[in-house]
Scaffold this motif. Structure first.
Motif, PDB file in Angstrom:
ATOM      1  N   UNK A 221      -1.533  -4.468  13.264  1.00 52.33           N
ATOM      2  CA  UNK A 221      -1.962  -5.374  12.198  1.00 52.33           C
ATOM      3  C   UNK A 221      -3.474  -5.299  12.054  1.00 52.33           C
ATOM      4  N   UNK A 222      -3.940  -4.935  10.863  1.00 54.87           N
ATOM      5  CA  UNK A 222      -5.379  -4.870  10.587  1.00 54.87           C
ATOM      6  C   UNK A 222      -5.641  -5.497   9.216  1.00 54.87           C
ATOM      7  N   UNK A 223      -6.867  -5.921   9.011  1.00 57.92           N
ATOM      8  CA  UNK A 223      -7.243  -6.519   7.724  1.00 57.92           C
ATOM      9  C   UNK A 223      -7.144  -5.490   6.598  1.00 57.92           C
ATOM     10  N   UNK A 224      -6.566  -5.919   5.493  1.00 57.72           N
ATOM     11  CA  UNK A 224      -6.517  -5.090   4.287  1.00 57.72           C
ATOM     12  C   UNK A 224      -7.617  -5.593   3.359  1.00 57.72           C
ATOM     13  N   UNK A 225      -8.622  -4.770   3.135  1.00 57.48           N
ATOM     14  CA  UNK A 225      -9.806  -5.236   2.395  1.00 57.48           C
ATOM     15  C   UNK A 225      -9.848  -4.755   0.948  1.00 57.48           C
ATOM     16  N   UNK A 226      -8.937  -3.856   0.548  1.00 56.29           N
ATOM     17  CA  UNK A 226      -8.938  -3.356  -0.826  1.00 56.29           C
ATOM     18  C   UNK A 226      -8.353  -4.386  -1.782  1.00 56.29           C
ATOM     19  N   UNK A 227      -8.913  -4.471  -2.992  1.00 49.71           N
ATOM     20  CA  UNK A 227      -8.332  -5.348  -4.004  1.00 49.71           C
ATOM     21  C   UNK A 227      -7.146  -4.645  -4.668  1.00 49.71           C
TER      22      UNK A 227
ATOM     23  N   UNK B  47      -6.095  -0.788  -4.161  1.00 53.95           N
ATOM     24  CA  UNK B  47      -4.861  -0.566  -3.401  1.00 53.95           C
ATOM     25  C   UNK B  47      -3.920   0.357  -4.161  1.00 53.95           C
ATOM     26  N   UNK B  48      -3.740   0.082  -5.448  1.00 55.97           N
ATOM     27  CA  UNK B  48      -2.892   0.938  -6.271  1.00 55.97           C
ATOM     28  C   UNK B  48      -3.441   2.364  -6.303  1.00 55.97           C
ATOM     29  N   UNK B  49      -4.732   2.480  -6.468  1.00 56.14           N
ATOM     30  CA  UNK B  49      -5.356   3.804  -6.536  1.00 56.14           C
ATOM     31  C   UNK B  49      -5.192   4.563  -5.220  1.00 56.14           C
ATOM     32  N   UNK B  50      -5.332   3.842  -4.099  1.00 57.41           N
ATOM     33  CA  UNK B  50      -5.227   4.526  -2.805  1.00 57.41           C
ATOM     34  C   UNK B  50      -3.789   4.954  -2.526  1.00 57.41           C
ATOM     35  N   UNK B  51      -2.826   4.131  -2.914  1.00 56.25           N
ATOM     36  CA  UNK B  51      -1.421   4.530  -2.757  1.00 56.25           C
ATOM     37  C   UNK B  51      -1.165   5.816  -3.540  1.00 56.25           C
ATOM     38  N   UNK B  52      -1.672   5.871  -4.764  1.00 54.99           N
ATOM     39  CA  UNK B  52      -1.473   7.086  -5.565  1.00 54.99           C
ATOM     40  C   UNK B  52      -2.178   8.290  -4.937  1.00 54.99           C
ATOM     41  N   UNK B  53      -3.385   8.079  -4.448  1.00 54.92           N
ATOM     42  CA  UNK B  53      -4.124   9.165  -3.794  1.00 54.92           C
ATOM     43  C   UNK B  53      -3.350   9.697  -2.589  1.00 54.92           C
ATOM     44  N   UNK B  54      -2.819   8.790  -1.790  1.00 60.62           N
ATOM     45  CA  UNK B  54      -2.029   9.203  -0.636  1.00 60.62           C
ATOM     46  C   UNK B  54      -0.783   9.967  -1.062  1.00 60.62           C
TER      47      UNK B  54
ATOM     48  N   UNK C  35       0.242   7.654   7.375  1.00 66.90           N
ATOM     49  CA  UNK C  35      -0.934   7.084   6.712  1.00 66.90           C
ATOM     50  C   UNK C  35      -0.519   6.086   5.639  1.00 66.90           C
ATOM     51  N   UNK C  36       0.509   6.438   4.890  1.00 66.98           N
ATOM     52  CA  UNK C  36       1.030   5.544   3.853  1.00 66.98           C
ATOM     53  C   UNK C  36       1.682   4.321   4.485  1.00 66.98           C
ATOM     54  N   UNK C  37       2.463   4.546   5.543  1.00 69.22           N
ATOM     55  CA  UNK C  37       3.143   3.442   6.222  1.00 69.22           C
ATOM     56  C   UNK C  37       2.132   2.434   6.745  1.00 69.22           C
ATOM     57  N   UNK C  38       1.098   2.907   7.419  1.00 65.94           N
ATOM     58  CA  UNK C  38       0.079   2.017   7.972  1.00 65.94           C
ATOM     59  C   UNK C  38      -0.636   1.233   6.869  1.00 65.94           C
ATOM     60  N   UNK C  39      -0.981   1.909   5.804  1.00 64.33           N
ATOM     61  CA  UNK C  39      -1.752   1.266   4.739  1.00 64.33           C
ATOM     62  C   UNK C  39      -0.936   0.179   4.048  1.00 64.33           C
ATOM     63  N   UNK C  40       0.289   0.500   3.666  1.00 64.01           N
ATOM     64  CA  UNK C  40       1.098  -0.462   2.925  1.00 64.01           C
ATOM     65  C   UNK C  40       1.584  -1.584   3.837  1.00 64.01           C
ATOM     66  N   UNK C  41       1.862  -1.280   5.093  1.00 61.69           N
ATOM     67  CA  UNK C  41       2.283  -2.320   6.036  1.00 61.69           C
ATOM     68  C   UNK C  41       1.261  -3.443   6.100  1.00 61.69           C
TER      69      UNK C  41
ATOM     70  N   UNK D  43       1.666  -9.444   1.342  1.00 58.70           N
ATOM     71  CA  UNK D  43       2.875  -9.515   0.530  1.00 58.70           C
ATOM     72  C   UNK D  43       2.531  -9.843  -0.926  1.00 58.70           C
ATOM     73  N   UNK D  44       1.499 -10.632  -1.123  1.00 63.94           N
ATOM     74  CA  UNK D  44       1.093 -10.970  -2.487  1.00 63.94           C
ATOM     75  C   UNK D  44       0.684  -9.726  -3.266  1.00 63.94           C
ATOM     76  N   UNK D  45       0.146  -8.710  -2.582  1.00 63.75           N
ATOM     77  CA  UNK D  45      -0.199  -7.449  -3.241  1.00 63.75           C
ATOM     78  C   UNK D  45       1.037  -6.595  -3.467  1.00 63.75           C
ATOM     79  N   UNK D  46       1.983  -6.638  -2.545  1.00 60.70           N
ATOM     80  CA  UNK D  46       3.192  -5.832  -2.682  1.00 60.70           C
ATOM     81  C   UNK D  46       4.078  -6.334  -3.813  1.00 60.70           C
ATOM     82  N   UNK D  47       3.835  -7.568  -4.253  1.00 61.35           N
ATOM     83  CA  UNK D  47       4.668  -8.167  -5.307  1.00 61.35           C
ATOM     84  C   UNK D  47       3.790  -8.763  -6.409  1.00 61.35           C
ATOM     85  N   UNK D  48       2.648  -8.174  -6.692  1.00 57.67           N
ATOM     86  CA  UNK D  48       1.673  -8.821  -7.576  1.00 57.67           C
ATOM     87  C   UNK D  48       2.141  -8.940  -9.025  1.00 57.67           C
TER      88      UNK D  48
END
Length: 608
Positions: A226-232, A236-243, A492-498, A502-507
């Motif tokens: 568990x680590x802090x997710x600091x991307x807005x 976050x959407x952009x990084x998921x696509x990049x990955x 890398x994707x698993x760690x980032x999205x984990x 939840x508010x970002x996963x369902x925004x």
């Protein structure tokens, strides 16, 4: 992608046991139809079956190097997607390569970094290395457990293999299933390390197991933290696509024909579209469908829409070379197909037409392609299942996939023979396993109670539920010599999205918001808007009628598999019309038929 097996015995001369090690390896000929090989020294024998994917002429195994202090030999299964970068790095460190294979890169990586080579790999990998410098066996499994690896400690060493059947081919392995094995078989918990067979275990994902004269030693090199997710949101959407762009590009690398599994859902459609955008040639896609499924489709709680219309939308948009594999009830219920599926899975899990159809799909694909990309595991990563959003499931003190069906009577209560049911106490086993799993969930300071709850649900899916699906995918595909890759399991994707809240996963008020918005630009609108629909299951009453017919034959023959099951419930299910067969009764029938095949194939001794 291959099958590996082996035997270490510090008291026995294994150069005299060639027939046994060959037999172990031969059980997995389907995993490696292109070549086979063994590497044997007095106390170790390594076996390999090869499915040639990368460097067709140069990737032969086992592979070994001689050092002044002794040989190092390896058998390897899977793919290291970052092998080109690792090879460049190792060359800068003075290593020389004779082939273009990822296998040789991993072996040289072990020479350079030892067991820490595991931390350098990106891919789906399981390997065994015999280090003759220290007389040590090293067994390693990838972070998510995409590739299987089992072991069986013996008095003076260990047996290992990609599948249990390889280990069971050695006379030192007892074919015994005890109470704990039966609990695992009927509980749907996927306990870490549990392999059902007494004395056998799985090398856990993200783990290195070493075996030397002092015994067995485990080292976990990766866990979900568990680590802090600091991307807005936008970042976050952009990084998921990049990955995803990077992951798909890596996993398209192949020296043999490749394709994509397309169901018409968001997950597989996203992989299809991204692959189509990166390939120089026309992407090839395959989908499974059932005879008259679209015309006769009836929505239910799990599946609101048939797949076929959405498959067509994606195939037309990306201009893929598409083929539907259409199956009829008779083919799905064919005893020979069931036998092949149970033989592949090694266990009687009772998924019936969903296992049989997957086997038939993969078998048909293998006629055209050797590598396939799949959308598997996106629901676990991004929170796609309907039960993620159910308040009852969120608060339940059990595994969410079990809580989701608790409105019905638990399968084990009505399925098992009453005396066995009382002895096994499946509900108690599930509670115990859940408590262990929940206690291992990482905690982030300052996280709200609700976010902590959703982290727990995500963690359980990524460390338990996904392993059912990955095991099923691996066994069914490798049974026909097809390598299926799973881009959504890139660590890398698993760690980032984990770690995304939840508010970002369902925004956007829906499931899998991050994935939907990251890939919306390459998808048809119909798929972007589609509600989650799981892997299809036939609704044809003709299939239920055939199940009844086959189970009635088991009853008439007094099949020993029925000794484990509630015969009254079985007989009651035979008395109803096929169209009135409930989901629970159908599952019971599937389990009975699978058990019968399993008893015939494996001849287990049941000791409770």
């Amino acid at each position: 992608m291959c099958g590996i097996s082996g035997w270490v015995d510090f008291q026995r001369d294994l150069t005299r046991e060639g027939h046994t090690t060959d037999a172990m390896c031969d059980t997995m000929a389907c995993r490696g139809p292109d070549a086979s090989g063994t590497w044997t020294r007095p106390h170790v024998s390594l076996g390999h079956r090869r499915l040639a994917i990368i460097d067709l002429p140069g990737g032969t195994q086992p592979i070994s190097v001689d050092t002044p202090d002794g040989p190092i030999a390896m058998v390897y299964s899977g793919e290291a997607y970052n092998y080109v970068e690792l090879r460049d790095e190792l060359r800068r460190r003075g290593h020389r390569f004779d082939t273009d294979s990822d296998t040789e890169v991993v072996l040289h990586g072990y020479q350079e970094w030892g067991e820490a080579v595991a931390e350098h790999l990106n891919g789906m990998v399981a390997f065994a290395i015999w280090d003759g410098r220290t007389d040590k066996l090293v067994l390693m499994r990838d972070r998510m457990g995409v590739k299987p690896l089992y072991y069986y400690p013996t008095e003076h060493g260990v047996l290992f293999g990609s599948e249990p059947k390889a280990i069971l081919a050695n006379p030192l392995a007892d074919k015994v299933v005890d109470a704990d094995g039966l609990r695992e078989l009927f509980s749907f918990t996927k306990s870490p390390g549990q392999a059902v067979w007494r004395g056998m275990a799985e090398v856990e994902p993200g783990t290195v197991l070493t075996v030397d004269r002092t015994g067995l030693h485990h080292h976990t090199y990766w866990t979900l933290d568990a680590v802090d997710h600091t991307d807005d949101r936008d970042a976050s959407v952009a990084h998921v696509r990049e990955l995803l762009d990077d992951i798909v590009a890596r996993q398209l690398v192949s020296d043999v024909p490749r394709c994509v599994l397309l169901s018409g859902g968001l997950d597989s459609s996203a992989i299809t579209a991204l692959a189509a955008g990166q390939l120089d040639e026309t992407v090839r896609t395959f989908a499974v469908d059932f005879l008259n499924q679209t015309e006769n489709f009836v929505p239910d709680e799990l599946r609101a829409t048939p797949d076929a219309p959405y498959v067509r939308d994606v195939a037309e948009l990306v201009a893929s070379q598409h083929q539907d594999i259409v199956l009829d009830p008779a083919r799905l219920a064919d005893p020979a197909v069931r036998r092949a599926a149970v033989q592949a899975r090694d266990l009687p899990l009772g998924l019936g037409d969903m296992d049989n159809s997957l086997y038939l799909l993969f078998k048909a694909i293998r006629e055209h392609s050797t590598v396939a990309l799949s959308g598997e595991s996106a629901d676990e990563v991004f929170g796609g299942y309907k039960w993620f959003h159910d308040p009852h499931v969120q608060q339940a003190r059990t595994f969410p996939w079990i809580a989701a069906v608790q409105s019905q009577r638990m399968e084990s209560d009505s399925m098992l023979e009453p005396g066995l049911d009382a002895t096994l106490d499946i509900p108690g086993y599930v509670r115990s396993e859940y408590d262990k799993a929940a206690a291992s969930v990482p905690v982030l300071d300052g996280e709200s109670e609700f976010e902590r709850t959703m982290r727990r649900l995500s963690y359980l899916h990524l460390t338990r539920f996904v392993r059912f699906l990955l095991d099923r995918k691996d066994r069914m595909s490798m049974a026909v010599g097809l390598e299926v890759r799973v881009p959504f399991c890139d660590h890398r994707l698993v760690e980032y999205v984990f770690n995304a809240p939840w508010s970002l996963k369902t925004f956007d008020g829906r499931e899998k918001s991050l994935l939907r918005h990251a890939t919306a630009d390459v998808l048809p609108r119909s798929v972007v808007d589609r509600v989650k629909s799981p892997y299809p299951s036939t609704q044809d009453p003709g299939y239920a009628a055939e199940l009844q017919k086959q189970v009635r034959e088991l009853v008439d023959q007094g099949d020993p598999a029925l000794d484990l099951l509630n015969r009254t419930t079985v007989r009651n299910g035979l008395e109803v019309a096929p169209e009135a067969v409930t989901a629970g009764t159908r599952n019971l029938f599937e389990r009975a038929l699978d058990l019968s095949v399993w008893f015939d194939l494996r001849q287990p001794t049941i000791k409770v």
